[in-house]
Scaffold this motif. Structure first.
Motif, PDB file in Angstrom:
ATOM      1  N   LEU A   1       0.733  -1.100  -0.186  1.00 16.17           N
ATOM      2  CA  LEU A   1       0.152  -0.054  -0.079  1.00 16.17           C
ATOM      3  C   LEU A   1       0.868   1.368  -0.143  1.00 16.17           C
ATOM      4  O   LEU A   1       0.512   2.282  -0.647  1.00 16.17           O
ATOM      5  N   LEU A   2       1.918   1.258   0.828  1.00 16.30           N
ATOM      6  CA  LEU A   2       2.620   2.357   0.839  1.00 16.30           C
ATOM      7  C   LEU A   2       3.487   2.720  -0.329  1.00 16.30           C
ATOM      8  O   LEU A   2       3.417   3.906  -0.932  1.00 16.30           O
ATOM      9  N   ARG A   3       3.808   1.838  -0.958  1.00 16.90           N
ATOM     10  CA  ARG A   3       4.610   1.816  -2.396  1.00 16.90           C
ATOM     11  C   ARG A   3       3.522   2.310  -3.382  1.00 16.90           C
ATOM     12  O   ARG A   3       3.828   3.046  -4.392  1.00 16.90           O
ATOM     13  N   ALA A   4       2.143   1.764  -3.554  1.00 13.82           N
ATOM     14  CA  ALA A   4       1.301   1.999  -4.339  1.00 13.82           C
ATOM     15  C   ALA A   4       0.988   3.706  -4.234  1.00 13.82           C
ATOM     16  O   ALA A   4       0.765   4.314  -5.394  1.00 13.82           O
ATOM     17  N   HIS A   5       0.852   4.270  -3.089  1.00 13.73           N
ATOM     18  CA  HIS A   5       0.606   5.652  -2.861  1.00 13.73           C
ATOM     19  C   HIS A   5       1.841   6.298  -3.113  1.00 13.73           C
ATOM     20  O   HIS A   5       1.781   7.633  -2.983  1.00 13.73           O
ATOM     21  N   GLY A   6       3.052   5.849  -3.356  1.00 14.01           N
ATOM     22  CA  GLY A   6       4.106   6.637  -3.795  1.00 14.01           C
ATOM     23  C   GLY A   6       4.778   7.204  -2.427  1.00 14.01           C
ATOM     24  O   GLY A   6       5.633   8.075  -2.685  1.00 14.01           O
ATOM     25  N   VAL A   7       4.873   6.665  -1.248  1.00 13.06           N
ATOM     26  CA  VAL A   7       5.583   7.040  -0.135  1.00 13.06           C
ATOM     27  C   VAL A   7       7.173   6.578  -0.452  1.00 13.06           C
ATOM     28  O   VAL A   7       7.399   5.452  -0.728  1.00 13.06           O
ATOM     29  N   GLY A   8       7.793   7.622   0.059  1.00 12.90           N
ATOM     30  CA  GLY A   8       9.330   7.195  -0.238  1.00 12.90           C
ATOM     31  C   GLY A   8      10.084   8.205   0.310  1.00 12.90           C
ATOM     32  O   GLY A   8       9.837   8.655   1.522  1.00 12.90           O
ATOM     33  N   ALA A   9      11.235   8.451  -0.278  1.00 11.45           N
ATOM     34  CA  ALA A   9      12.205   9.340   0.590  1.00 11.45           C
ATOM     35  C   ALA A   9      11.887  10.565   0.836  1.00 11.45           C
ATOM     36  O   ALA A   9      11.042  11.356   0.002  1.00 11.45           O
ATOM     37  N   GLY A  10      12.252  11.086   2.006  1.00  8.73           N
ATOM     38  CA  GLY A  10      11.564  12.432   2.523  1.00  8.73           C
ATOM     39  C   GLY A  10      10.469  12.410   3.112  1.00  8.73           C
ATOM     40  O   GLY A  10       9.826  13.757   3.561  1.00  8.73           O
ATOM     41  N   ASP A  11       9.688  11.469   2.872  1.00  7.36           N
ATOM     42  CA  ASP A  11       8.267  11.603   3.540  1.00  7.36           C
ATOM     43  C   ASP A  11       8.317  11.016   5.017  1.00  7.36           C
ATOM     44  O   ASP A  11       9.307  10.180   5.326  1.00  7.36           O
ATOM     45  N   GLU A  12       7.356  11.320   5.654  1.00  8.85           N
ATOM     46  CA  GLU A  12       7.050  11.154   7.137  1.00  8.85           C
ATOM     47  C   GLU A  12       5.736  10.299   6.974  1.00  8.85           C
ATOM     48  O   GLU A  12       4.808  10.493   6.498  1.00  8.85           O
ATOM     49  N   VAL A  13       5.955   9.056   7.884  1.00 14.30           N
ATOM     50  CA  VAL A  13       4.624   8.247   8.093  1.00 14.30           C
ATOM     51  C   VAL A  13       4.375   8.275   9.815  1.00 14.30           C
ATOM     52  O   VAL A  13       5.066   8.013  10.342  1.00 14.30           O
ATOM     53  N   ILE A  14       2.978   8.703  10.046  1.00 11.70           N
ATOM     54  CA  ILE A  14       2.729   8.919  11.366  1.00 11.70           C
ATOM     55  C   ILE A  14       2.116   7.248  11.790  1.00 11.70           C
ATOM     56  O   ILE A  14       1.444   6.772  11.326  1.00 11.70           O
ATOM     57  N   VAL A  15       2.754   6.731  12.874  1.00 16.34           N
ATOM     58  CA  VAL A  15       2.791   5.544  13.463  1.00 16.34           C
ATOM     59  C   VAL A  15       2.221   5.372  14.804  1.00 16.34           C
ATOM     60  O   VAL A  15       2.550   6.207  15.671  1.00 16.34           O
ATOM     61  N   PRO A  16       1.002   4.836  15.252  1.00 17.41           N
ATOM     62  CA  PRO A  16       0.612   4.789  16.677  1.00 17.41           C
ATOM     63  C   PRO A  16       1.767   4.202  17.657  1.00 17.41           C
ATOM     64  O   PRO A  16       2.276   3.219  17.194  1.00 17.41           O
ATOM     65  N   ALA A  17       2.058   4.763  18.866  1.00 20.51           N
ATOM     66  CA  ALA A  17       3.051   4.198  19.540  1.00 20.51           C
ATOM     67  C   ALA A  17       2.337   3.217  20.439  1.00 20.51           C
ATOM     68  O   ALA A  17       2.175   3.587  21.673  1.00 20.51           O
ATOM     69  N   TYR A  18       1.684   2.252  19.920  1.00 21.09           N
ATOM     70  CA  TYR A  18       1.039   1.213  20.735  1.00 21.09           C
ATOM     71  C   TYR A  18       0.719   0.265  19.542  1.00 21.09           C
ATOM     72  O   TYR A  18      -0.413  -0.140  19.108  1.00 21.09           O
ATOM     73  N   THR A  19       1.785  -0.542  19.148  1.00 22.55           N
ATOM     74  CA  THR A  19       1.527  -1.571  17.761  1.00 22.55           C
ATOM     75  C   THR A  19       2.799  -2.469  17.829  1.00 22.55           C
ATOM     76  O   THR A  19       3.593  -2.546  18.820  1.00 22.55           O
TER      77      THR A  19
ATOM     78  N   HIS B   1     -11.336   4.643   3.967  1.00 21.32           N
ATOM     79  CA  HIS B   1     -10.217   5.461   4.072  1.00 21.32           C
ATOM     80  C   HIS B   1      -9.368   5.324   2.633  1.00 21.32           C
ATOM     81  O   HIS B   1     -10.050   4.978   1.816  1.00 21.32           O
ATOM     82  N   ASP B   2      -8.298   5.408   2.860  1.00 15.16           N
ATOM     83  CA  ASP B   2      -7.241   5.231   1.524  1.00 15.16           C
ATOM     84  C   ASP B   2      -6.642   3.956   1.401  1.00 15.16           C
ATOM     85  O   ASP B   2      -5.596   3.770   0.559  1.00 15.16           O
ATOM     86  N   GLY B   3      -7.293   2.887   1.794  1.00 12.62           N
ATOM     87  CA  GLY B   3      -6.705   1.540   1.908  1.00 12.62           C
ATOM     88  C   GLY B   3      -6.591   1.131   3.257  1.00 12.62           C
ATOM     89  O   GLY B   3      -6.641   1.761   4.088  1.00 12.62           O
ATOM     90  N   ALA B   4      -6.495  -0.368   3.329  1.00 17.87           N
ATOM     91  CA  ALA B   4      -6.357  -0.965   4.413  1.00 17.87           C
ATOM     92  C   ALA B   4      -5.563  -2.447   4.264  1.00 17.87           C
ATOM     93  O   ALA B   4      -5.338  -2.811   3.342  1.00 17.87           O
ATOM     94  N   PHE B   5      -4.746  -2.595   5.392  1.00 16.57           N
ATOM     95  CA  PHE B   5      -4.148  -3.876   5.338  1.00 16.57           C
ATOM     96  C   PHE B   5      -4.533  -4.886   6.478  1.00 16.57           C
ATOM     97  O   PHE B   5      -4.803  -4.428   7.773  1.00 16.57           O
ATOM     98  N   PHE B   6      -4.850  -6.097   6.194  1.00 16.44           N
ATOM     99  CA  PHE B   6      -5.427  -7.168   6.873  1.00 16.44           C
ATOM    100  C   PHE B   6      -4.256  -8.273   7.170  1.00 16.44           C
ATOM    101  O   PHE B   6      -3.565  -8.820   6.369  1.00 16.44           O
ATOM    102  N   SER B   7      -4.763  -8.984   8.095  1.00 16.38           N
ATOM    103  CA  SER B   7      -3.847 -10.172   8.499  1.00 16.38           C
ATOM    104  C   SER B   7      -4.616 -11.393   8.712  1.00 16.38           C
ATOM    105  O   SER B   7      -5.496 -11.368   9.447  1.00 16.38           O
ATOM    106  N   PHE B   8      -4.080 -12.468   8.623  1.00 16.01           N
ATOM    107  CA  PHE B   8      -4.734 -13.806   8.542  1.00 16.01           C
ATOM    108  C   PHE B   8      -3.550 -14.703   9.604  1.00 16.01           C
ATOM    109  O   PHE B   8      -3.689 -16.110   9.363  1.00 16.01           O
TER     110      PHE B   8
END
Length: 405
Positions: free
Chosen positions: A58-76, A165-172
């Motif tokens: 998903l991150l690649r498909a949205h073009g996330v790359g060098a210089g970008d920041e990704v906010i991540v929850p501090a409980y993961t 939203h703008d996409g989701a990732f699921f786990s099995f």
């Protein structure tokens, strides 16, 4: 011992003959069934061998790359931030809210800056949330990606988690709402295109997956037999596990295609999904009734359409050794008490990705106080369960009395 929420040993044995259909046909059928459930075009479903591989996709498909920041929850889990540096982007930690187990929207709004390109939206333990439309409109360049690893089949305001939203990732993975041993998928937003990973799980790893799944499911029926099986499998190198480097060094997982065995296991679970969700709702009701009788515990309400992957509760004060307390409570009641998450970056001791201790006080408190109960399909909602829960309530009350002294 791992917990397979929706899988049993007979289900594993029944899946083996389905493998003759071949991996391509099994994946196509699974993709079609998932698309039917979510009401989307099947091209928006991209199957992978893990949820974290789906996040990277998903991150690649949205073009996330060098210089970008990704906010991540501090409980993961550490495997979530692991995917970001591999793209040249930077992890930015943001505290969660102890009231919701997810983000505080005003805090998230203030944290988004010029470099922010993506936000990983948590749905911890399963209940779904939705980013306010006004917040999204204020940040049109930012993509909001749902970490739906815990939240398969949960809904928010009548919409499936992953569709708004703008996409989701699921786990099995073993412990999730649907269990394929391993596996995951990305649910793409309309207009975004991504290909499934071309690499396949090797033959030896597929054998390891089968042996490991067999051991854990056998243990659910007979603990001694399961331990013996897994000990033998470990001795001959037939335990399937993630790379140590993912936890210790923050290395990204190499994406691969969903194994045929996982697809064969998931298809009948999807067919039985309504019954599974009803069972989980009944389990949650039993748990809530029992834990509500213990003064001092914090419980979280489950909104309509929410489905718990495990049922969380928080103690009033931090616990120095949650794992030891979980073992004590498990021995008292006969239920497998879990410790998710045992740190803001689970598991404890994982690579920190620049996290500074004390920078997420609410996440740190949750990590020190939250335990959880299993939501397994094999747990019957009967008098025996109520007796176990009565013993759990008594053990919790005794512990709280000890620590209050």
């Amino acid at each position: 011992m791992l917990t397979a929420n929706s899988l049993t040993l007979p289900m594993l044995l029944a899946a083996l003959p389905r493998l003759v259909a071949g991996r391509t046909a099994l994946r196509r059928r699974l993709r079609d069934e998932l698309a039917r459930l979510f009401g989307v075009d099947a091209r928006r479903i991209v199957l992978t061998d893990t949820g974290r591989a789906a996040l990277a996709l998903l991150l690649r498909a949205h073009g996330v790359g060098a210089g970008d920041e990704v906010i991540v929850p501090a409980y993961t889990c550490v495997v979530v931030p692991n995917q970001i540096p591999a793209l040249g982007a930077t992890v930015r930690w943001l505290d969660v809210s102890a009231a919701t187990l997810g983000f505080d929207w005003s805090r998230l709004d203030a944290a988004i800056g010029p470099a922010t390109r993506a936000v990983i939206v948590p749905h911890n333990f399963g209940p779904a949330c939705r980013v306010p439309d006004a917040l999204r409109l204020r940040h049109p360049r930012v993509v909001f990606l749902d970490d739906a690893a815990h939240g398969f089949a949960s809904q928010c305001d009548g919409q499936w988690l992953g569709t708004y939203h703008d996409g989701a990732f699921f786990s099995f993975e073993y412990s999730k709402n649907l269990s394929g041993g391993i596996g995951g998928f990305a649910l793409l937003p309309e207009g975004l295109v991504a290909e499934e990973p071309p690499a396949e799980l090797g033959a030896l790893d597929q054998l390891r997956l089968l042996a490991t799944l067999t051991g854990h499911l056998l243990a659910a029926r007979c603990a001694l037999a399961g331990r013996v099986w897994l000990a033998l499998a470990r001795r001959v190198g037939l335990i399937y596990r993630s790379s140590d480097a993912e936890v210790a060094d923050g290395v990204a997982h190499p994406p691969r295609a969903l194994p045929a065995l996982s697809a064969a296991l998931l298809l009948p679970q999807l067919a039985a999904l309504p019954a599974l969700l009803r069972h989980k709702q009944r389990l949650a009701e039993h748990y809530r009734a029992a834990l509500s009788a213990v003064p001092g515990l914090t419980l979280w309400p489950g909104a309509p359409g929410a489905h718990w992957v495990r049922y969380p509760f928080a103690l009033p004060q931090p616990v120095a050794d949650k794992a030891a307390l979980a073992r004590r409570l498990s021995a008292a009641c006969g239920l497998a008490i879990g410790v998710w998450f045992d740190d803001v970056i689970h598991p404890a001791g994982s690579f920190r990705h620049g996290y500074l201790a004390g920078s997420a006080p609410e996440g740190e408190r949750l990590a020190a106080t939250v335990l959880n109960l299993p939501m397994n399909v094999a747990i019957a909602c009967d008098a025996a369960l109520d007796a176990r829960l009565a013993r759990l309530a008594a053990a919790l009350a005794a512990y709280l009395k000890e620590t209050a002294a």
